[in-house]
Design an enzyme around this catalytic site. Structure first.
Site, PDB file in Angstrom:
ATOM      1  N   GLU A 159       0.653  -1.396   0.502  1.00  0.00           N
ATOM      2  CA  GLU A 159       0.461  -0.651   0.269  1.00  0.00           C
ATOM      3  C   GLU A 159       0.959   1.273   0.247  1.00  0.00           C
ATOM      4  OE1 GLU A 159      -2.829   0.087   2.536  1.00  0.00           O
ATOM      5  OE2 GLU A 159      -4.068  -1.896   2.258  1.00  0.00           O
ATOM      6  N   GLU A 337      -5.492  -9.155  -0.060  1.00  0.00           N
ATOM      7  CA  GLU A 337      -5.775  -8.508   1.730  1.00  0.00           C
ATOM      8  C   GLU A 337      -7.133  -9.040   1.607  1.00  0.00           C
ATOM      9  OE1 GLU A 337      -4.628  -5.146   4.135  1.00  0.00           O
ATOM     10  OE2 GLU A 337      -1.803  -5.685   3.332  1.00  0.00           O
TER      11      GLU A 337
END
Ligand code: GCO
Length: 432
Positions: A159, A337
């Site tokens: 991220e 995720e």
């Protein structure tokens, strides 16, 4: 059609969020170890789930659930506790973890950077300083040399949107800065670090690597499945101001070798050549659709369930994220995720009845199956998270785990949703 054979069912976690042992075996502090007042309830990540000492028990639980893979991150601070100085003891921990996973038949997948910047690097400007590219590569080299005989899957970053935008502009993640004028430099440094790391891993890995990164994927669900609706949603997901900021600005240089509008003056042709070193997959971290966050579509969140963090639960966002990423970049997708926070407790019967997570799993995995049925190469699914853990500034309130953790006693309890997930895995997604 069922899921592909060898589909990588798994779960994910990150070093800072579960390991603890924050000052053991030569580790230096990270920016999260010293986040102090920014963390709710005066808590910290110093012990977390004590996974550093309990990894054998944790891997045994993964095996009990039948996981085929496990995505974890290596903590930079264990490997390079001082600038230019490695720490063999830090590597030993990860070699042991990988060996334990391998003997349980679980494929290890390594994230090289899940936000644990060493304090020494932060003191010299962190991601604002272009020297960080070399510091990062030195660290990556040490890890890849130590683990690549046993590890094939590598993610350069987790991220980037969060550890750059949220950390250096919005100031709500460590190191909590409002360095708005440094934003593009941070981004350029991260992109160059990524591209150079990809080439380095490709060059030195002892077994053929599969390399990617994990994106915080905030994508739009189309208002309609007519051609115009599809185009509008994809456009918003990657090139509108919001979409570019969250997806296109990071992925276009990496996967297309093109600078998005915002970065055009910042990246030279040579930069883009380095940044776009070929990767093998794109990882997507998917939690909720962009629509309810930006309110610029017909989407209504009314009546939709919400997680404990008030995130809208709508499994379709997983399908659309996978499809939009695939249609734009033509690379295999790994769901790195996907999960939800729930106020889970161990009940009087000794079990954790987290029905909502079961519904969540069914909803999202069905949506992912649509992508698989349509022929999109999805290589695996990593549920976030294997354990309840340290949720950054929100500390230990939100529980994302398949396994409940009592932080006082460190007792683990497999949640009912995890039993359900285990059945999904055992039937390769037939039994949803
Ligand atoms: C992220 C991180 C995870 C979080 C998870 C839940 O996405 O922010 O990769 O570390 O814990 O996403 O918020």
């Amino acid at each position: 059609m069922a899921f592909p054979e060898n589909f990588l069912w798994g779960a994910a976690a990150s070093a800072t969020q579960i390991e603890g042992a924050w000052d053991e075996d030569g580790k230096c502090p990270s920016i999260w170890d010293v986040a102090g007042k920014h963390i709710e309830n005066g808590q910290d990540c110093h012990t977390a789930c004590d996974h550093y000492h309990r990894y054998k028990e944790d891997v045994a639980l993964m095996k009990e659930l039948g996981l085929k893979s496990y995505r974890f991150s290596v903590n930079w601070c264990r490997i390079m506790p001082e600038k230019g100085k490695g720490n063999p003891k830090g590597l030993v921990f990860y070699r042991n973890l990988v060996a334990e996973l391998r003997s349980a038949g679980i494929e290890p997948m390594v994230t090289l950077y899940h936000w644990d910047l060493p304090v020494w690097a932060d003191k010299e400007g962190g991601w604002k300083n272009q020297k960080i590219v070399d510091w990062y590569l030195e660290y990556v080299q040490a890890v890849v040399e130590a683990l690549s005989d046993q590890v094939h899957f590598w993610m350069t970053f987790n991220e980037p949107q969060v550890f750059i935008m949220s950390a250096y502009v919005l100031g709500n993640f460590a190191p909590f800065q409002h360095a708005i004028f440094s934003f593009k430099n941070c981004l350029r440094n991260m992109l160059l670090a990524h591209g150079k790391a990809v080439s380095l891993i490709r060059k030195i890995a002892k077994t053929p690597p599969k390399i990617g990164l994990a994106m915080a994927s905030t994508n739009y669900i189309p208002d309609s499945e007519e051609e115009a609706g599809l185009r509008d949603a994809a456009e918003k997901s990657f090139t509108s101001q919001v979409g570019e900021g969250s997806n296109g600005m990071y992925m276009d240089p990496i996967a297309l070798g093109k600078a998005s509008k915002m970065l055009r003056r910042k990246l030279s042709a040579e930069d883009l050549r380095i940044i776009s070193a070929p990767i093998d997959f794109i990882g997507v971290n998917v939690y909720q659709p962009a629509n309810p966050l930006f309110k610029d579509t017909k989407y209504s969140a009314e009546g939709k369930p919400k997680s404990a963090l008030n995130w809208v639960i709508d499994g379709r966002c997983l399908y659309w994220t996978i499809r939009q990423y695939y249609e734009r970049y033509h690379l295999p997708i790994l769901v790195t995720e996907n999960g939800m926070a729930n106020p889970d407790e161990v009940g009087p019967d000794g079990k954790v009845h987290d029905d909502m997570r079961e519904t969540f799993l069914k909803d999202f995995i069905s949506a992912m199956k649509r992508a698989v049925d349509e022929g999109i190469p999805v290589v695996g699914y990593q549920h976030w998270s294997i354990l309840d853990n340290f949720e950054w500034c929100s500390a230990y309130g939100p529980r994302f785990g398949l396994i409940h953790v009592d932080y006082q006693t460190q007792k683990r309890t497999i949640k009912e949703s995890a039993r359900y997930y285990a059945r999904i895995i055992a039937t390769n997604g037939e039994d949803l």
